[in-house]
Design a protein around this motif. Structure first.
Motif, PDB file in Angstrom:
ATOM      1  N   MET A   1      56.430  44.446  55.672  1.00  0.00           N
ATOM      2  CA  MET A   1      54.743  43.998  55.530  1.00  0.00           C
ATOM      3  C   MET A   1      54.842  42.727  54.919  1.00  0.00           C
ATOM      4  O   MET A   1      55.684  42.697  53.886  1.00  0.00           O
ATOM      5  N   ARG A   2      54.296  41.824  55.367  1.00  0.00           N
ATOM      6  CA  ARG A   2      54.091  40.439  54.393  1.00  0.00           C
ATOM      7  C   ARG A   2      52.633  40.408  54.224  1.00  0.00           C
ATOM      8  O   ARG A   2      51.529  40.632  55.030  1.00  0.00           O
ATOM      9  N   ILE A   3      52.408  40.521  52.758  1.00  0.00           N
ATOM     10  CA  ILE A   3      51.125  40.408  52.223  1.00  0.00           C
ATOM     11  C   ILE A   3      50.872  39.189  51.298  1.00  0.00           C
ATOM     12  O   ILE A   3      51.783  39.227  50.518  1.00  0.00           O
ATOM     13  N   THR A   4      49.891  38.576  51.409  1.00  0.00           N
ATOM     14  CA  THR A   4      49.642  37.341  50.565  1.00  0.00           C
ATOM     15  C   THR A   4      48.060  37.519  50.056  1.00  0.00           C
ATOM     16  O   THR A   4      47.196  37.678  50.694  1.00  0.00           O
ATOM     17  N   VAL A   5      47.891  37.745  48.754  1.00  0.00           N
ATOM     18  CA  VAL A   5      46.703  37.587  48.099  1.00  0.00           C
ATOM     19  C   VAL A   5      46.540  36.528  47.164  1.00  0.00           C
ATOM     20  O   VAL A   5      47.484  36.274  46.281  1.00  0.00           O
ATOM     21  N   ALA A   6      45.571  35.820  47.140  1.00  0.00           N
ATOM     22  CA  ALA A   6      45.204  34.695  46.227  1.00  0.00           C
ATOM     23  C   ALA A   6      43.711  34.811  46.028  1.00  0.00           C
ATOM     24  O   ALA A   6      43.057  34.184  46.906  1.00  0.00           O
ATOM     25  N   ILE A   7      43.047  35.614  45.304  1.00  0.00           N
ATOM     26  CA  ILE A   7      41.769  35.673  45.085  1.00  0.00           C
ATOM     27  C   ILE A   7      40.968  35.752  43.641  1.00  0.00           C
ATOM     28  O   ILE A   7      41.803  36.087  42.640  1.00  0.00           O
ATOM     29  N   HIS A   8      39.723  35.376  43.457  1.00  0.00           N
ATOM     30  CA  HIS A   8      39.074  35.212  42.452  1.00  0.00           C
ATOM     31  C   HIS A   8      37.647  35.921  42.616  1.00  0.00           C
ATOM     32  O   HIS A   8      37.016  35.974  43.605  1.00  0.00           O
ATOM     33  N   LYS A   9      37.399  37.001  41.420  1.00  0.00           N
ATOM     34  CA  LYS A   9      35.981  37.363  41.484  1.00  0.00           C
ATOM     35  C   LYS A   9      35.820  37.681  39.834  1.00  0.00           C
ATOM     36  O   LYS A   9      36.400  37.914  39.093  1.00  0.00           O
ATOM     37  N   ALA A  10      34.444  37.438  39.662  1.00  0.00           N
ATOM     38  CA  ALA A  10      33.812  37.497  38.303  1.00  0.00           C
ATOM     39  C   ALA A  10      32.507  38.368  38.570  1.00  0.00           C
ATOM     40  O   ALA A  10      31.911  38.327  39.438  1.00  0.00           O
ATOM     41  N   TYR A  11      32.592  39.356  37.415  1.00  0.00           N
ATOM     42  CA  TYR A  11      31.677  40.134  37.225  1.00  0.00           C
ATOM     43  C   TYR A  11      30.902  40.053  35.924  1.00  0.00           C
ATOM     44  O   TYR A  11      31.538  39.787  34.900  1.00  0.00           O
ATOM     45  N   HIS A  12      29.655  40.111  35.739  1.00  0.00           N
ATOM     46  CA  HIS A  12      28.901  39.726  34.554  1.00  0.00           C
ATOM     47  C   HIS A  12      28.122  40.944  34.129  1.00  0.00           C
ATOM     48  O   HIS A  12      27.328  41.454  35.001  1.00  0.00           O
ATOM     49  N   ALA A  13      28.140  41.614  33.012  1.00  0.00           N
ATOM     50  CA  ALA A  13      27.631  42.811  32.528  1.00  0.00           C
ATOM     51  C   ALA A  13      27.045  42.394  31.280  1.00  0.00           C
ATOM     52  O   ALA A  13      27.605  41.483  30.391  1.00  0.00           O
ATOM     53  N   ALA A  14      26.097  43.263  30.603  1.00  0.00           N
ATOM     54  CA  ALA A  14      25.588  43.025  29.114  1.00  0.00           C
ATOM     55  C   ALA A  14      26.579  43.080  28.182  1.00  0.00           C
ATOM     56  O   ALA A  14      26.489  42.500  27.193  1.00  0.00           O
ATOM     57  N   SER A  15      27.431  44.107  28.388  1.00  0.00           N
ATOM     58  CA  SER A  15      28.450  44.326  27.614  1.00  0.00           C
ATOM     59  C   SER A  15      29.942  43.749  27.876  1.00  0.00           C
ATOM     60  O   SER A  15      30.579  43.299  26.760  1.00  0.00           O
ATOM     61  N   ARG A  16      30.093  43.302  29.038  1.00  0.00           N
ATOM     62  CA  ARG A  16      31.397  42.557  29.100  1.00  0.00           C
ATOM     63  C   ARG A  16      31.540  41.632  30.257  1.00  0.00           C
ATOM     64  O   ARG A  16      30.858  41.876  31.291  1.00  0.00           O
ATOM     65  N   ARG A  46      40.601  47.222  46.532  1.00  0.00           N
ATOM     66  CA  ARG A  46      39.430  46.928  47.139  1.00  0.00           C
ATOM     67  C   ARG A  46      39.216  45.813  48.128  1.00  0.00           C
ATOM     68  O   ARG A  46      38.583  45.989  49.102  1.00  0.00           O
ATOM     69  N   ALA A  47      39.595  44.746  47.315  1.00  0.00           N
ATOM     70  CA  ALA A  47      39.502  43.450  48.364  1.00  0.00           C
ATOM     71  C   ALA A  47      40.449  43.556  49.416  1.00  0.00           C
ATOM     72  O   ALA A  47      40.053  42.909  50.435  1.00  0.00           O
ATOM     73  N   ILE A  48      41.742  44.057  49.453  1.00  0.00           N
ATOM     74  CA  ILE A  48      42.354  44.040  50.380  1.00  0.00           C
ATOM     75  C   ILE A  48      41.900  45.279  51.523  1.00  0.00           C
ATOM     76  O   ILE A  48      41.987  44.742  52.815  1.00  0.00           O
ATOM     77  N   ALA A  49      41.307  46.378  51.061  1.00  0.00           N
ATOM     78  CA  ALA A  49      40.655  47.085  52.224  1.00  0.00           C
ATOM     79  C   ALA A  49      39.111  46.492  52.776  1.00  0.00           C
ATOM     80  O   ALA A  49      38.902  47.018  53.763  1.00  0.00           O
ATOM     81  N   GLY A  50      38.638  45.518  52.171  1.00  0.00           N
ATOM     82  CA  GLY A  50      37.384  44.835  52.561  1.00  0.00           C
ATOM     83  C   GLY A  50      36.207  45.460  51.734  1.00  0.00           C
ATOM     84  O   GLY A  50      35.108  45.371  52.199  1.00  0.00           O
ATOM     85  N   LEU A  51      36.467  46.404  50.838  1.00  0.00           N
ATOM     86  CA  LEU A  51      35.418  47.131  50.307  1.00  0.00           C
ATOM     87  C   LEU A  51      34.986  46.218  48.857  1.00  0.00           C
ATOM     88  O   LEU A  51      33.847  46.441  48.501  1.00  0.00           O
ATOM     89  N   MET A  52      35.474  45.014  48.699  1.00  0.00           N
ATOM     90  CA  MET A  52      35.056  44.069  47.803  1.00  0.00           C
ATOM     91  C   MET A  52      35.210  42.919  48.014  1.00  0.00           C
ATOM     92  O   MET A  52      36.405  42.407  48.822  1.00  0.00           O
ATOM     93  N   ARG A  53      34.119  41.849  48.346  1.00  0.00           N
ATOM     94  CA  ARG A  53      34.547  40.502  48.661  1.00  0.00           C
ATOM     95  C   ARG A  53      34.966  39.726  47.793  1.00  0.00           C
ATOM     96  O   ARG A  53      33.932  39.492  46.862  1.00  0.00           O
ATOM     97  N   PRO A  54      35.738  38.937  47.777  1.00  0.00           N
ATOM     98  CA  PRO A  54      36.078  37.923  46.637  1.00  0.00           C
ATOM     99  C   PRO A  54      35.206  36.667  46.409  1.00  0.00           C
ATOM    100  O   PRO A  54      34.480  36.392  47.569  1.00  0.00           O
ATOM    101  N   ASP A  55      34.845  36.319  45.205  1.00  0.00           N
ATOM    102  CA  ASP A  55      34.017  34.971  45.276  1.00  0.00           C
ATOM    103  C   ASP A  55      35.021  33.803  45.840  1.00  0.00           C
ATOM    104  O   ASP A  55      34.287  32.859  46.335  1.00  0.00           O
ATOM    105  N   ALA A  56      36.095  33.753  46.009  1.00  0.00           N
ATOM    106  CA  ALA A  56      37.108  32.615  46.456  1.00  0.00           C
ATOM    107  C   ALA A  56      38.350  33.019  46.678  1.00  0.00           C
ATOM    108  O   ALA A  56      38.906  34.050  45.996  1.00  0.00           O
ATOM    109  N   GLY A  57      38.881  32.491  47.621  1.00  0.00           N
ATOM    110  CA  GLY A  57      40.356  32.953  47.938  1.00  0.00           C
ATOM    111  C   GLY A  57      40.505  33.555  49.335  1.00  0.00           C
ATOM    112  O   GLY A  57      39.732  33.588  50.031  1.00  0.00           O
ATOM    113  N   SER A  58      42.003  34.078  49.533  1.00  0.00           N
ATOM    114  CA  SER A  58      42.175  34.623  50.846  1.00  0.00           C
ATOM    115  C   SER A  58      43.164  35.766  50.793  1.00  0.00           C
ATOM    116  O   SER A  58      43.756  35.789  49.719  1.00  0.00           O
ATOM    117  N   ILE A  59      43.164  36.389  51.770  1.00  0.00           N
ATOM    118  CA  ILE A  59      44.160  37.567  51.875  1.00  0.00           C
ATOM    119  C   ILE A  59      44.405  37.625  53.190  1.00  0.00           C
ATOM    120  O   ILE A  59      43.793  37.492  54.197  1.00  0.00           O
TER     121      ILE A  59
END
Length: 235
Positions: A1-16, A46-59
């Motif tokens: 298997m050849r897998i390449t991941v280069a992603i960024h994701k930001a989450y903003h919440a009241a506590s963190r 989750r990003a690899i599976a497609g259940l989360m969309r990165p803000d930037a990057g590629s898979i």
């Protein structure tokens, strides 16, 4: 298997605020995402599976681009043909074991084809759950529920299998037995694996490349054998 991941994701919440910056590339058929809880491993899965969309990057997987934000491309989960086993297994309580295993093959309207029904039956045989076909998940053990979840993930002959802390709900003797069973099945089917874990025993058993996480970032990637040697020195 050849897998390449280069992603960024930001989450903003009241506590963190949490920022995921994950980048690695491997050609090994066994990849373990290793690190403490909350370090970004499951988000990457989750990003690899497609259940989360990165803000930037590629898979990409085996040369096929699954996501590339620059090109505004992000394939939906169904088009990726990747099996996913959640930490809590996520079985449907109102469906029988057979119906759970067959879920991904069942048309929205209509019945399983003969070929699909045969595949469900052979997959249940492979995992030793054929005798549970008409039983609902609440009536079976934790180890059996895990086998059902694995069978459901593999019945569609996916291009890769993603596991999120697959043994954490099992007691220690059962963990080792299910590890052996899973490894044998993966070898027989020749299915690549990406596993999330914080258990060094999973690293030691499954080998491959180990991607170490901390605080939302990839620290490094090294062969499992090198990590095992460093653990022995520390111990």
């Amino acid at each position: 298997m050849r897998i390449t991941v280069a992603i960024h994701k930001a989450y903003h919440a009241a506590s963190r605020d949490f920022h995921l910056d994950a980048s690695f590339a491997t050609t090994d058929n066994r990849v373990v995402l290793f690190g403490p809880s909350g370090s970004g491993k499951t988000l990457t899965l989750r990003a690899i599976a497609g259940l989360m969309r990165p803000d930037a990057g590629s898979i990409s997987l085996d040369g096929r681009v699954l996501c590339d934000t620059d090109k505004r491309l992000c394939l939906p989960p169904r088009e990726r043909n990747i099996g996913y086993v959640f930490q809590d297994y996520a079985l449907f309580p109102h469906l029988t074991v057979r119906q759970n295993v067959a879920f991904g093959l069942t048309p929205l309207f209509g019945r399983l084809s003969r070929e699909a029904a045969d595949r469900v039956a052979s997959t249940m045989d492979l995992f030793g759950i054929a005798s549970l076909a008409e039983v609902r998940p609440s009536r079976i053990s934790g180890g059996q529920r895990q086998r059902v979840a694995l069978a459901r993930a593999l019945v569609g002959e996916p291009r890769a299998l993603l596991l999120d802390e697959p043994f954490s709900a099992l007691d220690i003797p059962l963990r080792q037995r299910v590890r052996v069973e899973l490894a044998g099945i993966l070898n027989r089917l020749d299915i690549p694996l990406v596993m999330v874990t914080h258990d060094p025993a999973d690293v030691a058993f499954f080998g491959g490349d180990v991607v170490r996480y901390a605080d939302g970032k990839v620290l490094d990637m090294q062969p499992a054998e090198a990590m095992r040697r460093s653990m022995v020195r520390v111990a």
